[in-house]
Structures are given as structure tokens and as C-alpha cells.
Design a protein around this motif. Sequence first.
Motif, PDB file in Angstrom:
ATOM      1  N   MET A   1       1.049  -1.074   0.019  1.00 59.78           N
ATOM      2  CA  MET A   1       0.182   0.240  -0.161  1.00 59.78           C
ATOM      3  C   MET A   1       1.000   1.615   0.498  1.00 59.78           C
ATOM      4  SD  MET A   1      -3.297   1.045   1.292  1.00 59.78           S
ATOM      5  CE  MET A   1      -3.961   2.390   1.640  1.00 59.78           C
ATOM      6  N   MET A   2       2.094   1.314   0.826  1.00 59.13           N
ATOM      7  CA  MET A   2       3.133   2.573   0.650  1.00 59.13           C
ATOM      8  C   MET A   2       3.959   2.792  -0.307  1.00 59.13           C
ATOM      9  SD  MET A   2       3.792   5.014   2.872  1.00 59.13           S
ATOM     10  CE  MET A   2       4.562   5.154   3.965  1.00 59.13           C
ATOM     11  N   ASP A   3       3.747   1.607  -0.978  1.00 60.06           N
ATOM     12  CA  ASP A   3       4.956   1.658  -2.162  1.00 60.06           C
ATOM     13  C   ASP A   3       3.812   1.788  -3.396  1.00 60.06           C
ATOM     14  OD1 ASP A   3       7.199   0.127  -0.883  1.00 60.06           O
ATOM     15  OD2 ASP A   3       6.597  -1.767  -1.581  1.00 60.06           O
ATOM     16  N   SER A   4       2.349   1.728  -3.290  1.00 63.55           N
ATOM     17  CA  SER A   4       1.288   2.662  -4.512  1.00 63.55           C
ATOM     18  C   SER A   4       1.472   4.063  -4.278  1.00 63.55           C
ATOM     19  CB  SER A   4       0.922   1.825  -4.175  1.00 63.55           C
ATOM     20  OG  SER A   4       0.143   1.724  -3.183  1.00 63.55           O
ATOM     21  N   VAL A   5       1.281   4.638  -3.132  1.00 63.78           N
ATOM     22  CA  VAL A   5       1.081   6.042  -2.325  1.00 63.78           C
ATOM     23  C   VAL A   5       2.695   6.237  -3.517  1.00 63.78           C
ATOM     24  CG1 VAL A   5       0.922   7.712  -0.759  1.00 63.78           C
ATOM     25  CG2 VAL A   5      -0.262   5.307  -1.038  1.00 63.78           C
ATOM     26  N   ILE A   6       3.788   6.017  -2.724  1.00 62.57           N
ATOM     27  CA  ILE A   6       5.301   6.248  -3.388  1.00 62.57           C
ATOM     28  C   ILE A   6       5.091   6.340  -4.979  1.00 62.57           C
ATOM     29  CG2 ILE A   6       7.612   6.167  -3.622  1.00 62.57           C
ATOM     30  CD1 ILE A   6       7.129   5.468  -0.659  1.00 62.57           C
ATOM     31  N   LEU A   7       4.732   5.191  -5.814  1.00 65.94           N
ATOM     32  CA  LEU A   7       5.177   5.524  -7.090  1.00 65.94           C
ATOM     33  C   LEU A   7       3.951   6.105  -7.686  1.00 65.94           C
ATOM     34  CD1 LEU A   7       5.299   2.288  -7.364  1.00 65.94           C
ATOM     35  CD2 LEU A   7       6.797   3.534  -7.885  1.00 65.94           C
ATOM     36  N   GLU A   8       2.409   6.836  -7.156  1.00 63.02           N
ATOM     37  CA  GLU A   8       1.429   7.308  -7.783  1.00 63.02           C
ATOM     38  C   GLU A   8       2.188   8.288  -7.713  1.00 63.02           C
ATOM     39  OE1 GLU A   8      -2.031   6.783  -5.318  1.00 63.02           O
ATOM     40  OE2 GLU A   8      -2.481   4.222  -6.589  1.00 63.02           O
ATOM     41  N   LYS A   9       2.910   9.118  -6.327  1.00 60.80           N
ATOM     42  CA  LYS A   9       3.141  10.773  -5.832  1.00 60.80           C
ATOM     43  C   LYS A   9       4.029  11.006  -7.230  1.00 60.80           C
ATOM     44  CE  LYS A   9       1.649  11.196  -1.985  1.00 60.80           C
ATOM     45  NZ  LYS A   9       1.075  12.097  -0.630  1.00 60.80           N
ATOM     46  N   ILE A  10       5.653  10.266  -6.995  1.00 55.98           N
ATOM     47  CA  ILE A  10       6.505  10.208  -8.579  1.00 55.98           C
ATOM     48  C   ILE A  10       5.619  10.079  -9.781  1.00 55.98           C
ATOM     49  CG2 ILE A  10       8.596   8.958  -9.788  1.00 55.98           C
ATOM     50  CD1 ILE A  10       9.328   7.665  -7.111  1.00 55.98           C
ATOM     51  N   ALA A  11       4.933   9.209 -10.140  1.00 54.62           N
ATOM     52  CA  ALA A  11       4.146   9.223 -11.492  1.00 54.62           C
ATOM     53  C   ALA A  11       3.227  10.875 -11.864  1.00 54.62           C
ATOM     54  CB  ALA A  11       3.240   8.043 -11.628  1.00 54.62           C
ATOM     55  N   ALA A  12       2.431  11.018 -10.537  1.00 49.83           N
ATOM     56  CA  ALA A  12       2.033  12.655 -10.564  1.00 49.83           C
ATOM     57  C   ALA A  12       3.300  13.548 -10.872  1.00 49.83           C
ATOM     58  CB  ALA A  12       1.780  12.691  -9.182  1.00 49.83           C
ATOM     59  N   LEU A  13       4.486  14.165 -10.729  1.00 51.99           N
ATOM     60  CA  LEU A  13       5.504  14.198 -10.753  1.00 51.99           C
ATOM     61  C   LEU A  13       5.884  14.456 -12.359  1.00 51.99           C
ATOM     62  CD1 LEU A  13       8.103  13.929  -8.213  1.00 51.99           C
ATOM     63  CD2 LEU A  13       6.264  16.078  -8.534  1.00 51.99           C
ATOM     64  N   GLY A  14       5.364  13.786 -13.077  1.00 50.88           N
ATOM     65  CA  GLY A  14       5.854  13.643 -14.826  1.00 50.88           C
ATOM     66  C   GLY A  14       6.851  13.672 -14.691  1.00 50.88           C
ATOM     67  N   ALA A  15       7.151  14.859 -15.744  1.00 54.97           N
ATOM     68  CA  ALA A  15       8.577  15.341 -16.290  1.00 54.97           C
ATOM     69  C   ALA A  15       9.839  16.032 -14.600  1.00 54.97           C
ATOM     70  CB  ALA A  15       8.901  16.294 -16.871  1.00 54.97           C
ATOM     71  N   TRP A  16       9.017  16.125 -14.414  1.00 54.97           N
ATOM     72  CA  TRP A  16       9.947  16.899 -13.069  1.00 54.97           C
ATOM     73  C   TRP A  16      10.253  15.980 -12.413  1.00 54.97           C
ATOM     74  CZ3 TRP A  16      10.960  21.719 -11.635  1.00 54.97           C
ATOM     75  CH2 TRP A  16       9.917  23.190 -12.867  1.00 54.97           C
ATOM     76  N   GLY A  17       9.994  15.000 -12.137  1.00 54.00           N
ATOM     77  CA  GLY A  17      10.379  13.631 -11.734  1.00 54.00           C
ATOM     78  C   GLY A  17      11.504  12.927 -12.310  1.00 54.00           C
ATOM     79  N   TRP A  18      11.681  13.552 -13.381  1.00 50.24           N
ATOM     80  CA  TRP A  18      12.793  12.965 -14.267  1.00 50.24           C
ATOM     81  C   TRP A  18      13.515  13.288 -14.055  1.00 50.24           C
ATOM     82  CZ3 TRP A  18      13.550   8.208 -15.430  1.00 50.24           C
ATOM     83  CH2 TRP A  18      12.992   6.600 -15.505  1.00 50.24           C
ATOM     84  N   TRP A  19      13.293  15.443 -13.543  1.00 52.82           N
ATOM     85  CA  TRP A  19      14.441  15.715 -13.944  1.00 52.82           C
ATOM     86  C   TRP A  19      15.132  16.178 -12.196  1.00 52.82           C
ATOM     87  CZ3 TRP A  19      10.977  20.280 -15.743  1.00 52.82           C
ATOM     88  CH2 TRP A  19      11.388  20.157 -16.936  1.00 52.82           C
ATOM     89  N   ILE A  20      14.081  15.711 -11.526  1.00 48.89           N
ATOM     90  CA  ILE A  20      14.583  15.756  -9.592  1.00 48.89           C
ATOM     91  C   ILE A  20      15.316  14.234  -9.819  1.00 48.89           C
ATOM     92  CG2 ILE A  20      14.056  15.290  -7.396  1.00 48.89           C
ATOM     93  CD1 ILE A  20      11.314  16.840  -8.202  1.00 48.89           C
ATOM     94  N   PHE A  21      15.370  13.293 -10.397  1.00 44.51           N
ATOM     95  CA  PHE A  21      15.741  12.082 -10.529  1.00 44.51           C
ATOM     96  C   PHE A  21      17.502  12.564 -11.232  1.00 44.51           C
ATOM     97  CE2 PHE A  21      17.035   8.109 -11.910  1.00 44.51           C
ATOM     98  CZ  PHE A  21      17.329   7.114 -11.330  1.00 44.51           C
ATOM     99  N   GLY A  22      17.551  12.727 -11.848  1.00 46.65           N
ATOM    100  CA  GLY A  22      18.438  13.357 -13.304  1.00 46.65           C
ATOM    101  C   GLY A  22      19.818  14.217 -11.962  1.00 46.65           C
ATOM    102  N   VAL A  23      18.963  15.430 -11.434  1.00 48.86           N
ATOM    103  CA  VAL A  23      19.886  16.219 -10.342  1.00 48.86           C
ATOM    104  C   VAL A  23      20.518  15.064  -9.079  1.00 48.86           C
ATOM    105  CG1 VAL A  23      19.398  17.936  -8.636  1.00 48.86           C
ATOM    106  CG2 VAL A  23      18.689  18.270 -11.238  1.00 48.86           C
ATOM    107  N   ALA A  24      20.004  15.001  -9.429  1.00 51.06           N
ATOM    108  CA  ALA A  24      20.204  13.901  -7.968  1.00 51.06           C
ATOM    109  C   ALA A  24      21.560  13.498  -8.322  1.00 51.06           C
ATOM    110  CB  ALA A  24      19.324  12.948  -6.874  1.00 51.06           C
ATOM    111  N   LEU A  25      21.393  12.492  -9.482  1.00 58.46           N
ATOM    112  CA  LEU A  25      22.429  11.600  -9.800  1.00 58.46           C
ATOM    113  C   LEU A  25      23.609  12.735  -9.954  1.00 58.46           C
ATOM    114  CD1 LEU A  25      20.048   9.682 -12.559  1.00 58.46           C
ATOM    115  CD2 LEU A  25      21.512   8.819 -10.468  1.00 58.46           C
ATOM    116  N   LEU A  26      23.468  13.884 -10.939  1.00 59.87           N
ATOM    117  CA  LEU A  26      24.230  15.296 -10.773  1.00 59.87           C
ATOM    118  C   LEU A  26      25.101  14.998  -9.410  1.00 59.87           C
ATOM    119  CD1 LEU A  26      23.347  17.150 -14.002  1.00 59.87           C
ATOM    120  CD2 LEU A  26      24.210  14.532 -13.844  1.00 59.87           C
ATOM    121  N   GLY A  27      24.293  15.213  -8.868  1.00 61.81           N
ATOM    122  CA  GLY A  27      24.656  15.385  -6.535  1.00 61.81           C
ATOM    123  C   GLY A  27      25.539  13.641  -6.934  1.00 61.81           C
ATOM    124  N   LEU A  28      25.530  13.003  -6.705  1.00 60.83           N
ATOM    125  CA  LEU A  28      25.984  11.616  -6.361  1.00 60.83           C
ATOM    126  C   LEU A  28      27.262  11.521  -7.156  1.00 60.83           C
ATOM    127  CD1 LEU A  28      24.032   9.304  -6.023  1.00 60.83           C
ATOM    128  CD2 LEU A  28      24.659   9.641  -4.619  1.00 60.83           C
TER     129      LEU A  28
END
Length: 153
Positions: A1-28
Motif C-alpha cells: 500500500m505504501m509503495d503504491s502511494v509513493i509510486l503514484e506521487k512520483i508518477a504525478a510529478l511527470g517530467a519534474w520527477g525525471w529532472w529531480i532524479f537527474g539532478v540527484a544523480l548529478l549530485g552523486l
Amino acid sequence: MMDSVILEKIAALGAWGWWIFGVALLGLEILAPGTLFLWFGVAAILVGVVDLVVDLSWQSALLLYAVLSLASFFLGRMLLRRGAKAEGGDPNLNRRGSRYVGREFVLAQPILQGVGRLSIDDTVWQITGPDLPSGAMVRVERLEGARLVVAAV
């Protein structure tokens, strides 16, 4: 249940989710040696751009990310390898004595019993060679350990 909520929130971000993920990887990338995370971060940002223009399903976005990650990784390695070859570098960087092989110098001190000293730039080198008076010209023949082997010119 908790996993599906997190996945739904990530999917709701759309392109922003990918940008946040990309910037996090650049930070790593800052924390990790090499350039591994750089290429995956670039791929995530590109997926975000494509997702902004074309509404991608999560499956197609994930597939596009996989393809772009591999493509950017191999393209980046190729570019870095080509850049390293173009720079060249000094093959004798950590072997300073090798730079002097073939060069000629004037002895400031004589060579006695086959041993002497030669001052080159800011370093005094131990030298071996034939007995010669100070003021004689010598040519560095080779490097033996930390000693220069010289011969009279």
C-alpha cells in the motif's frame, strides 16, 4: 500500500520527477569518483524533456531512460577516451631523471672514483661515470635507479 502511494506521487510529478532524479544523480557524481553518475543523470534529464513534450507512460519513459542511459554512457566514455589521447601527457612525468637522458651539462664538481654530483635546475643528482674535472662537458646516457650515468662529451 505504501509503495503504491509513493509510486503514484512520483508518477504525478511527470517530467519534474525525471529532472529531480537527474539532478540527484548529478549530485552523486560529486561524491563518487569517475564520471559514472553523470551520464545517467543526463539521461534522466533528457527523459524529463521528452516527457514534457510527449506525455509518456511510465513504461515507455523507463525504456527510454534505459536506452538513453546506455547511449550516453558509451558516448561519454568514447569522448573522454578521445580527449585523454588528444592531451597526450608526459610519459616521464614521474621519472624526472629520464628527461635528462641525451642532454649535455657542464660539471660544477669533479667526478672522483666514478662518483659525483650534478646540479640540474633545482635538483642535485648523484652521477656515475669516468673521472672528470669540474668544467668538463658530460652527456647523460641513462638512468639507473635515482642515479644518472654520464659520459664525457
